[in-house]
Each structure stands twice: as C-alpha cells, then as structure tokens.
Design a protein around this motif. Sequence first.
Motif, PDB file in Angstrom:
ATOM      1  N   GLU A   1     -39.256  30.793  91.545  1.00  0.00           N
ATOM      2  CA  GLU A   1     -38.333  31.436  92.492  1.00  0.00           C
ATOM      3  C   GLU A   1     -36.930  30.876  92.309  1.00  0.00           C
ATOM      4  N   ARG A   2     -36.894  29.519  92.144  1.00  0.00           N
ATOM      5  CA  ARG A   2     -35.592  28.878  91.975  1.00  0.00           C
ATOM      6  C   ARG A   2     -34.913  29.429  90.718  1.00  0.00           C
ATOM      7  N   GLN A   3     -35.727  29.557  89.667  1.00  0.00           N
ATOM      8  CA  GLN A   3     -35.178  30.076  88.412  1.00  0.00           C
ATOM      9  C   GLN A   3     -34.675  31.500  88.593  1.00  0.00           C
ATOM     10  N   ALA A   4     -35.451  32.282  89.383  1.00  0.00           N
ATOM     11  CA  ALA A   4     -35.065  33.678  89.594  1.00  0.00           C
ATOM     12  C   ALA A   4     -33.767  33.768  90.395  1.00  0.00           C
ATOM     13  N   HIS A   5     -33.487  32.686  91.159  1.00  0.00           N
ATOM     14  CA  HIS A   5     -32.293  32.697  92.007  1.00  0.00           C
ATOM     15  C   HIS A   5     -31.146  31.874  91.443  1.00  0.00           C
ATOM     16  N   THR A   6     -31.425  31.193  90.365  1.00  0.00           N
ATOM     17  CA  THR A   6     -30.441  30.222  89.900  1.00  0.00           C
ATOM     18  C   THR A   6     -29.886  30.589  88.525  1.00  0.00           C
ATOM     19  N   ASP A   7     -28.627  30.272  88.372  1.00  0.00           N
ATOM     20  CA  ASP A   7     -28.014  30.439  87.056  1.00  0.00           C
ATOM     21  C   ASP A   7     -28.363  29.202  86.236  1.00  0.00           C
ATOM     22  N   VAL A   8     -28.979  29.438  85.093  1.00  0.00           N
ATOM     23  CA  VAL A   8     -29.543  28.328  84.327  1.00  0.00           C
ATOM     24  C   VAL A   8     -28.458  27.352  83.876  1.00  0.00           C
ATOM     25  N   LEU A   9     -27.349  27.863  83.453  1.00  0.00           N
ATOM     26  CA  LEU A   9     -26.317  26.997  82.869  1.00  0.00           C
ATOM     27  C   LEU A   9     -25.663  26.093  83.922  1.00  0.00           C
ATOM     28  N   THR A  10     -25.255  26.689  85.046  1.00  0.00           N
ATOM     29  CA  THR A  10     -24.484  25.908  86.030  1.00  0.00           C
ATOM     30  C   THR A  10     -25.329  25.396  87.184  1.00  0.00           C
ATOM     31  N   GLY A  11     -26.513  25.938  87.325  1.00  0.00           N
ATOM     32  CA  GLY A  11     -27.356  25.544  88.463  1.00  0.00           C
ATOM     33  C   GLY A  11     -26.910  26.206  89.758  1.00  0.00           C
ATOM     34  N   LEU A  12     -25.932  27.105  89.659  1.00  0.00           N
ATOM     35  CA  LEU A  12     -25.462  27.786  90.882  1.00  0.00           C
ATOM     36  C   LEU A  12     -26.377  28.969  91.188  1.00  0.00           C
ATOM     37  N   VAL A  13     -26.219  29.497  92.402  1.00  0.00           N
ATOM     38  CA  VAL A  13     -26.928  30.712  92.809  1.00  0.00           C
ATOM     39  C   VAL A  13     -26.496  31.846  91.884  1.00  0.00           C
ATOM     40  N   ASN A  14     -27.444  32.707  91.455  1.00  0.00           N
ATOM     41  CA  ASN A  14     -27.048  33.811  90.569  1.00  0.00           C
ATOM     42  C   ASN A  14     -26.667  35.059  91.373  1.00  0.00           C
ATOM     43  N   ARG A  15     -26.328  36.095  90.638  1.00  0.00           N
ATOM     44  CA  ARG A  15     -25.821  37.303  91.295  1.00  0.00           C
ATOM     45  C   ARG A  15     -26.834  37.857  92.298  1.00  0.00           C
ATOM     46  N   ARG A  16     -28.130  37.952  91.875  1.00  0.00           N
ATOM     47  CA  ARG A  16     -29.151  38.556  92.723  1.00  0.00           C
ATOM     48  C   ARG A  16     -29.268  37.820  94.069  1.00  0.00           C
TER      49      ARG A  16
ATOM     50  N   ALA B   1     -17.254  23.530  93.445  1.00  0.00           N
ATOM     51  CA  ALA B   1     -18.250  23.122  94.448  1.00  0.00           C
ATOM     52  C   ALA B   1     -17.739  21.937  95.251  1.00  0.00           C
ATOM     53  N   ALA B   2     -16.967  21.030  94.576  1.00  0.00           N
ATOM     54  CA  ALA B   2     -16.451  19.842  95.269  1.00  0.00           C
ATOM     55  C   ALA B   2     -15.444  20.241  96.343  1.00  0.00           C
ATOM     56  N   VAL B   3     -14.740  21.348  96.138  1.00  0.00           N
ATOM     57  CA  VAL B   3     -13.743  21.781  97.123  1.00  0.00           C
ATOM     58  C   VAL B   3     -14.421  22.547  98.265  1.00  0.00           C
ATOM     59  N   LEU B   4     -15.452  23.318  97.900  1.00  0.00           N
ATOM     60  CA  LEU B   4     -16.116  24.174  98.910  1.00  0.00           C
ATOM     61  C   LEU B   4     -16.979  23.340  99.859  1.00  0.00           C
ATOM     62  N   ARG B   5     -17.354  23.978 100.993  1.00  0.00           N
ATOM     63  CA  ARG B   5     -18.193  23.289 101.982  1.00  0.00           C
ATOM     64  C   ARG B   5     -19.676  23.574 101.717  1.00  0.00           C
ATOM     65  N   GLU B   6     -20.497  22.849 102.434  1.00  0.00           N
ATOM     66  CA  GLU B   6     -21.968  23.024 102.322  1.00  0.00           C
ATOM     67  C   GLU B   6     -22.374  24.438 102.691  1.00  0.00           C
ATOM     68  N   ILE B   7     -21.702  24.971 103.734  1.00  0.00           N
ATOM     69  CA  ILE B   7     -22.141  26.278 104.254  1.00  0.00           C
ATOM     70  C   ILE B   7     -21.634  27.436 103.387  1.00  0.00           C
ATOM     71  N   ASP B   8     -20.709  27.158 102.477  1.00  0.00           N
ATOM     72  CA  ASP B   8     -20.200  28.235 101.620  1.00  0.00           C
ATOM     73  C   ASP B   8     -21.246  28.595 100.565  1.00  0.00           C
ATOM     74  N   VAL B   9     -21.303  29.874 100.231  1.00  0.00           N
ATOM     75  CA  VAL B   9     -22.264  30.310  99.204  1.00  0.00           C
ATOM     76  C   VAL B   9     -21.481  30.508  97.916  1.00  0.00           C
ATOM     77  N   PHE B  10     -21.716  29.642  96.949  1.00  0.00           N
ATOM     78  CA  PHE B  10     -20.958  29.675  95.688  1.00  0.00           C
ATOM     79  C   PHE B  10     -21.901  30.147  94.594  1.00  0.00           C
ATOM     80  N   ALA B  11     -21.523  31.189  93.865  1.00  0.00           N
ATOM     81  CA  ALA B  11     -22.443  31.775  92.883  1.00  0.00           C
ATOM     82  C   ALA B  11     -21.699  32.143  91.605  1.00  0.00           C
TER      83      ALA B  11
END
Length: 564
Positions: A380-395, A449-459
């Motif tokens: 699931e994590r892989q399906a939701h994660t961008d492999v290169l950056t570890g960020l949330v992916n588009r989906r 990510a260092a500038v953004l907050r925890e609650i922000d969704v960065f993808a």
Amino acid sequence: MRIPLGKFLLLAMFLFFVVASLLTVFAYSAYRFSEERRLEVIRTRESGYLALSEQLIQRAMFEPIADLNVATQLPVVRSYLNNPNPENLAAMTRTFLAISRAYGRYYKIRFIANDGKEVVRVSRQLNQSYVTPDKELQNKADRYFFKAAMALDEKELYISPFDLNMEQGKLETPYRPMVRFAKHVFDDLGNGKGVIIFNYNAQEMLDALKDANSSNANDALHEVMLINEEGYWLTNSHAPEKEWGFAHEKSSDVFAYQFPTIWHHVNSEEHGSILSDEGMFLFKTLRPWQNASLSNDAFSAQLAEDAISTINAQAYRWKLVLWLPPRSLSKTSLASQDFTWPVVIVFYVLIALATTALAYLIMQRRLRRQLQAEHILDMERQAHTDVLTGLVNRRRFLELAKQEISRTLRKPAPLSLLMLDIDHFKRINDMYGHATGDEVLKAFSGTCAAVLREIDVFARLGGEEFVALLPDTTANQAELIANRICKAVAATPVLSDKQETINVTVSIGISQWSGAPSNVDTLLQTADEALYEAKKTGRNKVICAQCSVNWEICDKNKTFLNPN
Ligand SMILES: Nc1nc2c(ncn2[C@@H]2O[C@H](COP(=O)(O)OP(=O)(O)OP(=O)(O)O)[C@@H](O)[C@H]2O)c(=O)[nH]1
C-alpha cells in the motif's frame, strides 16, 4: 524474521500453566472419584468380614450352652442326681471325661455339690483330659460363680465374665482365657443337687477369629480386635502383647488410649465405619446372647430360645473392630503405586512438550500474519509513495486532497495549494546525467519538506513537478511559505558526482480554495496557471493570482543559467 525468544517462552509458559492446571484439576477429580470408589469397595468387603467374624463369635459362644444343656439332660447325669451312689458317680465321671475328650474345648467340667465341694472335676491340659483325684478336689462354696449358679432356677444359666484361668489363686501363664457356663441342677423331685460348670477355653474362639481375618492376604490386610466393656483388648491381631490389659494392669493397654477419638465413636455407637488419618475402622457391638434370637443363624437362634432365661446375658457387650491401618489402606491406592510418580512426571513433560510445540506453531502463525500484514502495508505504501523521493505520489495526493476539501467543507477554513516545478531540470539531466538529476529531485524534496509543516500534504506529481496542499492557510500565507521554499531551494545547491555545484531554482504557482464547491482539479488548474505565469515571466519566482500583494523575493541572482 525470527520468532522472538522472550515472547515465545512467555507464551509457552502461559500455555503450559493453563493446560497443566486444567488437566491437573481434571486428573485430580478423576483420582478423587476413583479413590472414593476404591474405599467404598474396601468398606463393603470389610463389612463382609465383620459379619463373618460376628457369626463366628456367636456360634462359638453358643456351643458351650448347647453342650451344658445336653449334659444336664443326659440319663447318666439324671441317674446320679436322683441316686448319687458311687456307681452312678463313676458313670457321670466317665461321661464328663468323654465330653472333655470329644470337644477338647473345656478346661474343666465339674459337678459341685450343694455344700460347694467339688464332686467331679475333669481337667484338660496339653490336649489331655483327666479326672482329678478325690484328694485334690476343692471346696468352691465361696467362689462368686458357684454362688451365682446356686441362685438359679432350673431353666436359667449362668455365664461368667470373660476371665483368665487361675491356678492355685494365681494367673496361669500363658494366659488361658475362659468363660464359665454353669447350671443349677435338680433331681426329678425338684431338689437342688448342686452345680454343673463348664470352663470354656475361649482361646479357641479367639484364635479362630484371628485365623478368619488373616486369610485375606491378597486384600489390604486388616487387623481384628475384640474389645470388652472397659475397652481392654480380648484379642488384638496388631499387637497381641496388649491383649488382656486388665490382667497386667497396664492402663495404656486399652483401645481408648491408642485411639481416643475413634473410641469415642466405637463406644457410643452400635456400629459404623470411620475413615481418619489413623486408617479405616469398621466396628460392631456384639451382644452374643442378647441378640441371638434375631440371628440369621438357625443354630444360634434355637439356642437363644433354649437359653432364654440366661440371667446375665446383658452384661456381655463386646466391640468387634476391624482396622485397616493407613499403610494397608493405601496399598491399593493409585497414589502409592511405584509407577505413579514416574507417570505423573511423564505426564507433565508431555504437557510441556505439547504446549511448547503449540506455542511455536502459534508464534509462527503470528509471525506469518505479521509479515503478510507488513507486506500488504508495504504494497500500500508503495502504491501511495513515490519511489525516488519517498513523497506521496499523485494518486494518494488526490485522495488526501479530497479528504482535506471535505473536512474544510464541514469545518470552514482557508486552504491553499502550491504547484512547484524545478527550473530547467532538463538541462541538469543533460549536463550532469540522469542519476544526478535524481539526486537533485531528492535534495529538492528534502528542502521543501523542511519548510513545510507536518499537516501539509507534500507530493510529487511526476517528473520535476511537485505539489503542496496547505490546510488552514490563506493565499497570502501560502505565498510567504512559497517564497520561503523558493529562497531555501535557491540557497541549497546540490553537488554532482564530480563535486560540481549545481544551483537549483524553483517556480511556484499558488491557488486558494475559494470556498465554492470546487474540486481538486480546479485548485490544481489555478495553481498550474500561476506556475505557467511564473515560468513565462522568468522562473525562480512565486506567482499568486489571488494574493493581495504579489512580490518576487526569490534570489534573482541565483538562476540555473548563472551559477554562483
Ligand atoms: N533525472 C530525472 N529526470 C526526470 C525524471 N522525471 C522526468 N525527468 C526529466 O525532467 C525533464 C523535464 O524537462 P521539461 O519538462 O522540459 O522542463 P524543464 O527542463 O525543467 O524546463 P522548465 O520547466 O520550463 O523550466 C525531462 O528531461 C524529463 O526526462 C526523473 O525521475 N529523474
């Protein structure tokens, strides 16, 4: 992944404790049940021995009565009583001698005249019967048994207490237990002529009692005891030296001394059985003559009829006791068998092995499930994660953004979106290679990510295009954040694998959710348009169409085209 030893041992111990406790309770209940059955069987069997012993005593104690009754009716005796001449005396003496020899159970058979003088005495010793010479005959006028017998009428019979034989006023040893049976005899005219006395050798009966109770060698061995009114042992198969305590005047040689609590029951109850730490006791009160007419034994019942007027039968009250000492009692118990403890140990070892195996299987199953769950999570994590950056992916971003919009609809709050695109990223790839491009993408994600907050969704939406959804943030606040990112990116150059410094800049477009029922696409589109504007008007800048002030604070000197 291995089974954790600590948890495995804890589970194994827990299972062992539970299973062993349950099985122990079950096994103990079964054992108690079988013990009760075993004791019941023993009690029933012992009751049989008790009844047999009672019958044996009763029969033995009636035989002298029968013999005495017969003797007083014999024609030779009658002839002597009617005509006491020497001839008739000799005939009676011969008859007494014959009786003595035939039965062998009488120490003495005597005829004592009215004046207390012994007229005939036939004695038996060492299996020999003989007539006592006239000069040795004694006068018994003072003896209690003579006096008692002389007071009887024709039908009555005197039975002395259980006594030990005395010779010349001294106790004969070894003890010779006996009971005197006496009848007052009359001639045909009803004149009292004297007394006929049989001294019955009771040892015969006591030996028979012991024999009858020692033939049960295959069963748990019991001891037989016959106890008189005062609690003295008339017979004690367990400790013969304690028999006849009243004769050797030892106060400790009484049943009550050895078994005080048991004696309390034995003495006060007619019959019963007691199970205590001292073993099992079955007892019965015997009144050999008093209850004989109730006997099942036809012989005893008939004699009871004959001796109905026996004057002192009431005085006889014995206690017949069968005693199974603890060792005998436990002989057939499961607990005292040689194999019991090894079986118990094997039993618990088997439980330990079985519960250990069970614990192992449970742990293995748990581990497998855990691995499966982790695998699914990973997928699931892989399906939701961008492999290169570890960020949330588009989906995943679109899912999260929808949730955020729904939340904002329920609880109104500002919501802004940043669309970020690295400037001239193609050139980075072209100049430093794709791998370095990847490193730039990773470094860029970290900086943002260092500038953004925890609650922000960065993808990462794809390629060098990123997006950040900022809850509780107005467009103006978002612009400040975007400028902070823009400056941070510009201030964070990346080193190529050849240690060359690569300046990176980013262009950012901002959109704010208007509160109208717009969807994520609208937000994205508005931000994309602003981004396009930023790209078009020089890059390394932030454009916000909805902001009150629009200023460019990104470092203009830091562009990709102008390193350092
Ligand atoms: N290294 C690397 N490159 C990628 C990845 N995904 C996309 N790219 C490249 O990123 C480049 C994007 O180039 P463009 O879309 O032309 O944009 P640009 O060069 O950044 O120019 P502007 O956006 O106009 O400033 C392409 O060359 C893609 O091959 C990736 O995961 N790794």
